[in-house]
Write an enzyme that holds these catalytic residues in place. Structure first.
Site, PDB file in Angstrom:
ATOM      1  N   ARG A  33      50.795  42.916  42.830  1.00 25.12           N
ATOM      2  CA  ARG A  33      50.931  42.997  41.200  1.00 25.12           C
ATOM      3  C   ARG A  33      52.400  43.090  40.769  1.00 25.12           C
ATOM      4  O   ARG A  33      52.942  42.586  39.747  1.00 25.12           O
ATOM      5  CB  ARG A  33      50.263  44.601  40.999  1.00 25.12           C
ATOM      6  CG  ARG A  33      49.128  44.709  41.352  1.00 25.12           C
ATOM      7  CD  ARG A  33      48.030  44.126  40.375  1.00 25.12           C
ATOM      8  NE  ARG A  33      46.578  44.466  40.990  1.00 25.12           N
ATOM      9  CZ  ARG A  33      45.774  43.816  41.601  1.00 25.12           C
ATOM     10  NH1 ARG A  33      46.100  42.669  41.893  1.00 25.12           N
ATOM     11  NH2 ARG A  33      44.609  44.149  42.072  1.00 25.12           N
ATOM     12  N   GLU A 176      31.152  52.705  45.420  1.00 28.27           N
ATOM     13  CA  GLU A 176      31.752  51.343  44.863  1.00 28.27           C
ATOM     14  C   GLU A 176      31.173  50.048  45.602  1.00 28.27           C
ATOM     15  O   GLU A 176      31.578  49.956  46.490  1.00 28.27           O
ATOM     16  CB  GLU A 176      33.218  51.294  44.576  1.00 28.27           C
ATOM     17  CG  GLU A 176      33.743  49.863  44.052  1.00 28.27           C
ATOM     18  CD  GLU A 176      35.137  49.754  43.579  1.00 28.27           C
ATOM     19  OE1 GLU A 176      35.830  50.879  44.091  1.00 28.27           O
ATOM     20  OE2 GLU A 176      35.499  48.967  43.139  1.00 28.27           O
ATOM     21  N   LYS A 218      30.358  53.231  40.794  1.00 25.21           N
ATOM     22  CA  LYS A 218      31.254  52.176  40.414  1.00 25.21           C
ATOM     23  C   LYS A 218      30.746  50.778  40.771  1.00 25.21           C
ATOM     24  O   LYS A 218      31.197  50.383  41.634  1.00 25.21           O
ATOM     25  CB  LYS A 218      32.709  52.439  40.983  1.00 25.21           C
ATOM     26  CG  LYS A 218      33.593  51.597  40.437  1.00 25.21           C
ATOM     27  CD  LYS A 218      35.134  52.106  40.856  1.00 25.21           C
ATOM     28  CE  LYS A 218      36.235  51.102  40.612  1.00 25.21           C
ATOM     29  NZ  LYS A 218      37.681  51.719  40.312  1.00 25.21           N
ATOM     30  N   SER A 260      36.601  46.575  36.905  1.00 32.08           N
ATOM     31  CA  SER A 260      36.922  45.111  35.963  1.00 32.08           C
ATOM     32  C   SER A 260      36.867  44.150  36.882  1.00 32.08           C
ATOM     33  O   SER A 260      36.463  42.919  36.495  1.00 32.08           O
ATOM     34  CB  SER A 260      38.211  45.414  35.301  1.00 32.08           C
ATOM     35  OG  SER A 260      39.197  45.503  35.940  1.00 32.08           O
ATOM     36  N   GLY A 261      37.495  44.035  38.202  1.00 35.22           N
ATOM     37  CA  GLY A 261      37.032  42.922  39.031  1.00 35.22           C
ATOM     38  C   GLY A 261      37.796  41.683  38.941  1.00 35.22           C
ATOM     39  O   GLY A 261      37.382  40.594  39.483  1.00 35.22           O
ATOM     40  N   GLY A 262      38.649  41.577  37.807  1.00 35.43           N
ATOM     41  CA  GLY A 262      39.549  40.428  37.703  1.00 35.43           C
ATOM     42  C   GLY A 262      39.088  39.598  36.327  1.00 35.43           C
ATOM     43  O   GLY A 262      39.502  38.694  35.735  1.00 35.43           O
ATOM     44  N   ARG A 291      42.943  46.747  37.001  1.00 30.12           N
ATOM     45  CA  ARG A 291      43.864  45.706  36.372  1.00 30.12           C
ATOM     46  C   ARG A 291      43.382  45.775  34.875  1.00 30.12           C
ATOM     47  O   ARG A 291      44.379  45.603  34.011  1.00 30.12           O
ATOM     48  CB  ARG A 291      43.230  44.366  36.774  1.00 30.12           C
ATOM     49  CG  ARG A 291      43.927  44.058  38.200  1.00 30.12           C
ATOM     50  CD  ARG A 291      43.212  42.949  39.071  1.00 30.12           C
ATOM     51  NE  ARG A 291      42.002  43.411  39.656  1.00 30.12           N
ATOM     52  CZ  ARG A 291      41.326  42.728  40.372  1.00 30.12           C
ATOM     53  NH1 ARG A 291      41.714  41.341  40.443  1.00 30.12           N
ATOM     54  NH2 ARG A 291      40.078  43.133  40.863  1.00 30.12           N
TER      55      ARG A 291
HETATM   56  P1  13P Z   1      39.891  46.642  39.203  1.00 29.24           P
HETATM   57  O1  13P Z   1      39.230  47.330  37.694  1.00 29.24           O
HETATM   58  O2  13P Z   1      41.123  45.933  38.968  1.00 29.24           O
HETATM   59  O3  13P Z   1      38.681  45.537  39.689  1.00 29.24           O
HETATM   60  O4  13P Z   1      40.084  47.929  40.350  1.00 29.24           O
HETATM   61  C1  13P Z   1      39.159  48.683  40.325  1.00 29.24           C
HETATM   62  C2  13P Z   1      39.163  49.322  41.586  1.00 29.24           C
HETATM   63  O5  13P Z   1      39.485  50.394  41.837  1.00 29.24           O
HETATM   64  C3  13P Z   1      38.850  48.337  42.724  1.00 29.24           C
HETATM   65  O6  13P Z   1      38.382  48.882  43.865  1.00 29.24           O
END
Ligand code: 13P
Length: 337
Positions: A33, A176, A218, A260-262, A291
Protein backbone atom coordinates in the site's frame (compact mmCIF):
# COMPACT_ATOMS: atom_id res chain seq x y z
CA UNK A 1 -20.45 2.86 26.97
CA UNK A 2 -21.38 -0.02 29.22
CA UNK A 3 -20.56 -3.37 27.65
CA UNK A 4 -20.71 -6.35 29.95
CA UNK A 5 -20.26 -9.49 27.89
CA UNK A 6 -19.19 -10.73 24.47
CA UNK A 7 -22.72 -10.72 23.05
CA UNK A 8 -22.90 -7.00 23.89
CA UNK A 9 -19.47 -6.44 22.32
CA UNK A 10 -20.63 -7.97 19.03
CA UNK A 11 -23.87 -5.95 19.05
CA UNK A 12 -22.11 -2.71 19.98
CA UNK A 13 -19.69 -2.88 17.03
CA UNK A 14 -22.59 -2.87 14.53
CA UNK A 15 -24.99 -0.64 16.49
CA UNK A 16 -26.65 2.40 14.88
CA UNK A 17 -25.03 1.90 11.48
CA UNK A 18 -21.49 1.66 12.82
CA UNK A 19 -18.97 -0.63 11.12
CA UNK A 20 -15.34 -1.67 11.33
CA UNK A 21 -12.15 -0.06 10.08
CA UNK A 22 -9.84 -2.90 8.99
CA UNK A 23 -6.30 -1.60 9.61
CA UNK A 24 -4.71 -5.01 10.15
CA UNK A 25 -2.53 -5.17 7.06
CA UNK A 26 0.52 -7.32 7.69
CA UNK A 27 3.85 -5.52 7.21
CA UNK A 28 4.32 -6.90 3.65
CA UNK A 29 0.76 -5.85 2.69
CA UNK A 30 1.24 -2.43 4.27
CA UNK A 31 4.48 -2.22 2.26
CA UNK A 32 2.50 -2.74 -0.95
CA UNK A 33 0.00 0.00 0.00
CA UNK A 34 2.84 2.41 0.87
CA UNK A 35 4.68 1.55 -2.39
CA UNK A 36 1.64 2.88 -4.27
CA UNK A 37 2.25 6.36 -2.76
CA UNK A 38 6.05 6.17 -2.73
CA UNK A 39 6.40 5.91 1.07
CA UNK A 40 8.86 3.58 2.77
CA UNK A 41 7.18 1.05 5.06
CA UNK A 42 9.08 1.63 8.31
CA UNK A 43 7.71 0.94 11.78
CA UNK A 44 7.46 4.70 12.44
CA UNK A 45 5.71 5.45 9.12
CA UNK A 46 3.18 2.68 9.75
CA UNK A 47 2.58 4.09 13.23
CA UNK A 48 2.25 7.70 12.00
CA UNK A 49 -0.21 6.71 9.28
CA UNK A 50 -2.39 4.66 11.58
CA UNK A 51 -2.25 7.18 14.42
CA UNK A 52 -3.47 9.80 11.96
CA UNK A 53 -6.37 7.56 10.84
CA UNK A 54 -7.40 6.71 14.39
CA UNK A 55 -7.47 10.39 15.39
CA UNK A 56 -9.82 11.32 12.50
CA UNK A 57 -12.94 13.15 13.66
CA UNK A 58 -15.17 10.85 11.59
CA UNK A 59 -14.16 7.78 13.56
CA UNK A 60 -16.55 8.74 16.33
CA UNK A 61 -20.11 7.56 15.80
CA UNK A 62 -19.29 5.81 12.51
CA UNK A 63 -16.68 3.21 13.49
CA UNK A 64 -17.50 0.66 16.20
CA UNK A 65 -14.32 -1.41 15.97
CA UNK A 66 -10.81 -1.26 14.53
CA UNK A 67 -8.89 -4.39 13.54
CA UNK A 68 -5.20 -4.10 14.32
CA UNK A 69 -2.05 -6.01 13.43
CA UNK A 70 0.24 -7.37 16.15
CA UNK A 71 2.73 -4.50 15.72
CA UNK A 72 0.03 -1.82 16.03
CA UNK A 73 -1.70 -3.06 19.18
CA UNK A 74 1.66 -2.59 20.98
CA UNK A 75 2.43 0.87 19.55
CA UNK A 76 2.28 4.25 21.19
CA UNK A 77 1.44 7.52 19.47
CA UNK A 78 4.07 10.27 19.24
CA UNK A 79 2.74 11.79 22.49
CA UNK A 80 3.08 8.45 24.29
CA UNK A 81 -0.63 7.49 24.27
CA UNK A 82 -1.27 3.86 23.33
CA UNK A 83 -2.98 3.63 19.94
CA UNK A 84 -5.49 1.31 21.62
CA UNK A 85 -6.46 4.17 23.97
CA UNK A 86 -6.94 6.57 21.04
CA UNK A 87 -9.32 4.03 19.49
CA UNK A 88 -11.25 3.59 22.75
CA UNK A 89 -11.53 7.37 23.14
CA UNK A 90 -13.23 7.50 19.74
CA UNK A 91 -15.93 5.12 20.99
CA UNK A 92 -14.52 2.21 18.98
CA UNK A 93 -13.35 -1.16 20.29
CA UNK A 94 -9.88 -2.48 19.44
CA UNK A 95 -9.62 -5.88 17.75
CA UNK A 96 -6.72 -7.97 16.50
CA UNK A 97 -5.98 -10.19 13.52
CA UNK A 98 -4.78 -13.52 14.92
CA UNK A 99 -4.30 -15.85 11.97
CA UNK A 100 -0.78 -16.44 10.69
CA UNK A 101 -1.54 -16.34 6.99
CA UNK A 102 -1.87 -18.83 4.17
CA UNK A 103 -0.19 -22.19 3.57
CA UNK A 104 -0.49 -24.10 0.27
CA UNK A 105 -2.54 -27.29 0.28
CA UNK A 106 -0.05 -29.81 -1.18
CA UNK A 107 1.15 -28.43 -4.50
CA UNK A 108 -2.24 -27.03 -5.45
CA UNK A 109 -3.10 -23.35 -5.91
CA UNK A 110 -5.41 -23.54 -2.90
CA UNK A 111 -4.47 -22.56 0.63
CA UNK A 112 -5.45 -23.18 4.21
CA UNK A 113 -5.09 -20.44 6.82
CA UNK A 114 -2.81 -21.42 9.70
CA UNK A 115 -2.23 -20.07 13.20
CA UNK A 116 -3.92 -22.43 15.67
CA UNK A 117 -0.55 -23.42 17.22
CA UNK A 118 0.05 -21.27 20.29
CA UNK A 119 -3.18 -19.36 19.65
CA UNK A 120 -4.52 -19.78 23.20
CA UNK A 121 -1.42 -18.04 24.68
CA UNK A 122 -1.55 -15.25 22.09
CA UNK A 123 -5.25 -14.67 22.79
CA UNK A 124 -4.58 -14.32 26.50
CA UNK A 125 -1.93 -11.72 25.78
CA UNK A 126 -4.17 -9.75 23.38
CA UNK A 127 -7.10 -9.81 25.82
CA UNK A 128 -4.80 -8.41 28.52
CA UNK A 129 -3.78 -5.62 26.10
CA UNK A 130 -7.43 -4.63 25.70
CA UNK A 131 -8.53 -6.44 22.53
CA UNK A 132 -12.28 -7.06 22.56
CA UNK A 133 -12.54 -8.98 19.29
CA UNK A 134 -10.39 -10.88 16.83
CA UNK A 135 -10.25 -11.76 13.15
CA UNK A 136 -9.24 -14.86 11.16
CA UNK A 137 -9.35 -14.81 7.35
CA UNK A 138 -9.80 -17.91 5.20
CA UNK A 139 -9.22 -17.56 1.45
CA UNK A 140 -11.23 -19.44 -1.17
CA UNK A 141 -10.25 -19.22 -4.86
CA UNK A 142 -12.54 -19.76 -7.82
CA UNK A 143 -10.95 -21.40 -10.88
CA UNK A 144 -10.56 -24.63 -12.75
CA UNK A 145 -11.93 -27.26 -10.33
CA UNK A 146 -11.70 -24.75 -7.46
CA UNK A 147 -12.77 -24.44 -4.76
CA UNK A 148 -12.41 -28.08 -3.78
CA UNK A 149 -14.45 -29.54 -0.91
CA UNK A 150 -11.16 -30.23 0.88
CA UNK A 151 -10.14 -26.57 0.75
CA UNK A 152 -13.52 -25.39 2.00
CA UNK A 153 -13.75 -27.99 4.76
CA UNK A 154 -10.24 -27.51 6.14
CA UNK A 155 -10.56 -23.72 6.15
CA UNK A 156 -14.00 -23.66 7.75
CA UNK A 157 -12.97 -26.18 10.40
CA UNK A 158 -9.99 -23.98 11.31
CA UNK A 159 -12.29 -20.93 11.50
CA UNK A 160 -14.60 -22.79 13.89
CA UNK A 161 -11.71 -24.01 16.06
CA UNK A 162 -10.38 -20.45 16.21
CA UNK A 163 -13.82 -19.02 17.04
CA UNK A 164 -14.33 -21.39 19.95
CA UNK A 165 -10.95 -20.59 21.47
CA UNK A 166 -11.56 -16.85 21.11
CA UNK A 167 -14.87 -17.02 22.96
CA UNK A 168 -13.27 -19.18 25.67
CA UNK A 169 -10.86 -16.25 26.12
CA UNK A 170 -13.66 -13.71 26.47
CA UNK A 171 -13.49 -12.05 23.05
CA UNK A 172 -15.71 -11.92 19.96
CA UNK A 173 -14.49 -13.83 16.89
CA UNK A 174 -14.95 -12.34 13.45
CA UNK A 175 -15.08 -15.27 11.03
CA UNK A 176 -13.96 -14.25 7.55
CA UNK A 177 -14.41 -16.75 4.72
CA UNK A 178 -13.26 -14.66 1.75
CA UNK A 179 -14.15 -15.94 -1.71
CA UNK A 180 -11.75 -13.90 -3.87
CA UNK A 181 -13.12 -11.76 -6.68
CA UNK A 182 -10.00 -12.37 -8.83
CA UNK A 183 -10.76 -14.25 -12.04
CA UNK A 184 -13.08 -14.31 -15.06
CA UNK A 185 -15.81 -16.39 -13.39
CA UNK A 186 -19.50 -15.55 -13.44
CA UNK A 187 -21.58 -14.22 -10.56
CA UNK A 188 -23.25 -17.67 -10.41
CA UNK A 189 -19.85 -19.27 -9.75
CA UNK A 190 -19.29 -16.76 -6.93
CA UNK A 191 -22.73 -17.54 -5.49
CA UNK A 192 -21.97 -21.26 -5.56
CA UNK A 193 -18.53 -20.95 -3.89
CA UNK A 194 -19.90 -18.55 -1.25
CA UNK A 195 -22.91 -20.80 -0.58
CA UNK A 196 -20.71 -23.89 -0.12
CA UNK A 197 -18.33 -22.00 2.15
CA UNK A 198 -21.05 -20.57 4.39
CA UNK A 199 -22.85 -23.93 4.68
CA UNK A 200 -19.64 -25.58 5.79
CA UNK A 201 -18.72 -22.72 8.13
CA UNK A 202 -22.01 -22.69 10.05
CA UNK A 203 -22.01 -26.51 10.31
CA UNK A 204 -18.53 -26.37 11.88
CA UNK A 205 -19.45 -23.48 14.19
CA UNK A 206 -22.44 -25.45 15.42
CA UNK A 207 -20.39 -28.62 15.88
CA UNK A 208 -17.97 -26.59 18.05
CA UNK A 209 -20.82 -25.02 20.10
CA UNK A 210 -19.70 -21.51 19.15
CA UNK A 211 -22.10 -18.86 20.51
CA UNK A 212 -23.50 -17.32 17.33
CA UNK A 213 -24.89 -14.33 19.29
CA UNK A 214 -21.31 -13.39 20.14
CA UNK A 215 -19.88 -13.86 16.62
CA UNK A 216 -19.59 -11.54 13.60
CA UNK A 217 -19.42 -12.80 10.01
CA UNK A 218 -17.14 -10.99 7.54
CA UNK A 219 -18.00 -12.34 4.09
CA UNK A 220 -17.38 -11.30 0.51
CA UNK A 221 -20.28 -9.98 -1.52
CA UNK A 222 -21.53 -12.14 -4.39
CA UNK A 223 -19.88 -10.47 -7.40
CA UNK A 224 -18.85 -11.20 -10.97
CA UNK A 225 -15.17 -12.12 -11.27
CA UNK A 226 -13.03 -8.98 -11.56
CA UNK A 227 -11.95 -9.82 -15.15
CA UNK A 228 -15.28 -11.26 -16.31
CA UNK A 229 -16.61 -9.58 -19.45
CA UNK A 230 -20.12 -9.58 -17.92
CA UNK A 231 -20.32 -7.46 -14.77
CA UNK A 232 -23.47 -7.75 -12.64
CA UNK A 233 -25.00 -4.40 -11.71
CA UNK A 234 -25.52 -3.04 -8.20
CA UNK A 235 -29.06 -4.40 -7.77
CA UNK A 236 -28.08 -7.88 -8.92
CA UNK A 237 -25.06 -8.00 -6.59
CA UNK A 238 -27.24 -6.84 -3.70
CA UNK A 239 -30.01 -9.34 -4.39
CA UNK A 240 -27.74 -12.36 -4.94
CA UNK A 241 -25.66 -11.55 -1.87
CA UNK A 242 -28.81 -11.32 0.25
CA UNK A 243 -30.18 -14.57 -1.21
CA UNK A 244 -26.96 -16.37 -0.34
CA UNK A 245 -26.82 -14.97 3.19
CA UNK A 246 -30.51 -15.72 3.87
CA UNK A 247 -29.97 -19.33 2.76
CA UNK A 248 -27.11 -19.86 5.18
CA UNK A 249 -26.77 -17.44 8.09
CA UNK A 250 -28.65 -18.09 11.35
CA UNK A 251 -30.93 -15.27 12.46
CA UNK A 252 -29.28 -15.01 15.91
CA UNK A 253 -26.04 -13.69 14.37
CA UNK A 254 -25.91 -10.00 15.37
CA UNK A 255 -23.99 -8.64 12.42
CA UNK A 256 -22.54 -9.21 9.00
CA UNK A 257 -19.65 -6.88 8.22
CA UNK A 258 -18.55 -7.19 4.61
CA UNK A 259 -14.97 -7.04 3.38
CA UNK A 260 -14.39 -4.85 0.31
CA UNK A 261 -12.00 -7.27 -1.38
CA UNK A 262 -10.76 -4.95 -4.13
CA UNK A 263 -14.05 -3.21 -5.01
CA UNK A 264 -13.77 0.54 -5.50
CA UNK A 265 -14.71 2.59 -2.47
CA UNK A 266 -17.91 3.83 -4.11
CA UNK A 267 -18.97 0.34 -5.31
CA UNK A 268 -18.47 -1.07 -1.81
CA UNK A 269 -20.70 1.68 -0.38
CA UNK A 270 -23.33 1.42 -3.15
CA UNK A 271 -23.65 -2.38 -2.78
CA UNK A 272 -24.04 -2.16 1.00
CA UNK A 273 -26.62 0.59 0.68
CA UNK A 274 -28.62 -1.35 -1.95
CA UNK A 275 -28.84 -4.38 0.35
CA UNK A 276 -30.02 -2.30 3.28
CA UNK A 277 -32.60 -0.57 1.07
CA UNK A 278 -33.97 -4.01 0.07
CA UNK A 279 -34.08 -5.02 3.77
CA UNK A 280 -36.04 -7.97 5.17
CA UNK A 281 -33.24 -9.76 7.09
CA UNK A 282 -32.62 -10.26 10.80
CA UNK A 283 -28.98 -9.15 11.10
CA UNK A 284 -27.26 -5.77 10.99
CA UNK A 285 -25.61 -5.48 7.58
CA UNK A 286 -22.52 -3.31 7.83
CA UNK A 287 -18.90 -2.95 6.74
CA UNK A 288 -15.43 -4.06 7.76
CA UNK A 289 -13.52 -2.37 4.98
CA UNK A 290 -9.80 -2.01 4.58
CA UNK A 291 -9.07 -0.60 1.15
CA UNK A 292 -12.57 0.84 0.59
CA UNK A 293 -12.21 2.99 3.73
CA UNK A 294 -8.52 3.81 3.51
CA UNK A 295 -7.73 4.26 -0.19
CA UNK A 296 -8.66 7.98 -0.52
CA UNK A 297 -7.02 8.78 2.85
CA UNK A 298 -3.81 6.96 1.90
CA UNK A 299 -3.61 8.85 -1.39
CA UNK A 300 -4.31 12.23 0.23
CA UNK A 301 -1.64 11.60 2.89
CA UNK A 302 1.20 10.68 0.54
CA UNK A 303 3.50 10.32 3.55
CA UNK A 304 3.50 14.09 4.28
CA UNK A 305 2.54 15.26 7.78
CA UNK A 306 1.16 18.52 6.35
CA UNK A 307 -1.50 16.47 4.52
CA UNK A 308 -2.86 14.94 7.73
CA UNK A 309 -6.03 17.02 7.80
CA UNK A 310 -7.13 16.29 4.24
CA UNK A 311 -6.30 12.66 4.73
CA UNK A 312 -8.36 12.53 7.94
CA UNK A 313 -11.21 14.27 6.12
CA UNK A 314 -11.08 11.59 3.43
CA UNK A 315 -11.31 8.79 6.01
CA UNK A 316 -14.06 10.59 7.90
CA UNK A 317 -16.05 11.02 4.71
CA UNK A 318 -15.88 7.33 3.77
CA UNK A 319 -16.73 6.28 7.33
CA UNK A 320 -19.78 8.54 7.25
CA UNK A 321 -20.87 7.36 3.79
CA UNK A 322 -20.63 3.74 4.86
CA UNK A 323 -22.63 4.45 8.00
CA UNK A 324 -25.38 5.88 5.79
CA UNK A 325 -25.11 2.75 3.61
CA UNK A 326 -25.45 0.51 6.69
CA UNK A 327 -28.70 2.31 7.40
CA UNK A 328 -29.84 2.20 3.74
CA UNK A 329 -29.75 6.01 3.67
CA UNK A 330 -26.91 6.70 1.23
CA UNK A 331 -27.19 8.16 -2.25
CA UNK A 332 -24.44 9.06 -4.65
CA UNK A 333 -25.27 12.78 -4.44
CA UNK A 334 -23.84 12.71 -0.90
CA UNK A 335 -20.39 11.97 -2.35
CA UNK A 336 -20.08 15.55 -3.62
CA UNK A 337 -20.88 17.22 -0.28
P1 13P B 1 -10.46 -5.17 2.29
O1 13P B 1 -11.74 -4.45 2.66
O2 13P B 1 -9.40 -4.29 1.70
O3 13P B 1 -10.72 -6.43 1.50
O4 13P B 1 -9.80 -5.63 3.66
C1 13P B 1 -10.59 -6.19 4.61
C2 13P B 1 -9.81 -7.21 5.34
O5 13P B 1 -9.63 -7.10 6.54
C3 13P B 1 -9.29 -8.37 4.61
O6 13P B 1 -8.96 -9.36 5.50
Amino acid sequence: MSINNIEEVASYIVSEGKGILAADESNPTCGKRFDSIGVESTEDNRRDYREMLFRSAGMEGNIGGVILFDETIRQKAKDGTLLVDIINNQGALPGIKVDKGLQSIGDSEETVTVGLDGLDERLKEYAAMGAKFTKWRAVIKIGDGMPTDQCIDSNMKALADYAKLVQDNGMVPIVEPEVLMDGSHSIEDCYDATDRSLKSLFAHLEANSVNIRATLLKPNMVLSGSTSTTQANIQEVAQRTLDCLKANVPSELPGITFLSGGQSDIDATAHLDAMNKIGGFPWKLSFSYGRALQAPALKAWGGKPENAFISQDALSHRAKMNKFASLGEWDDGMEED
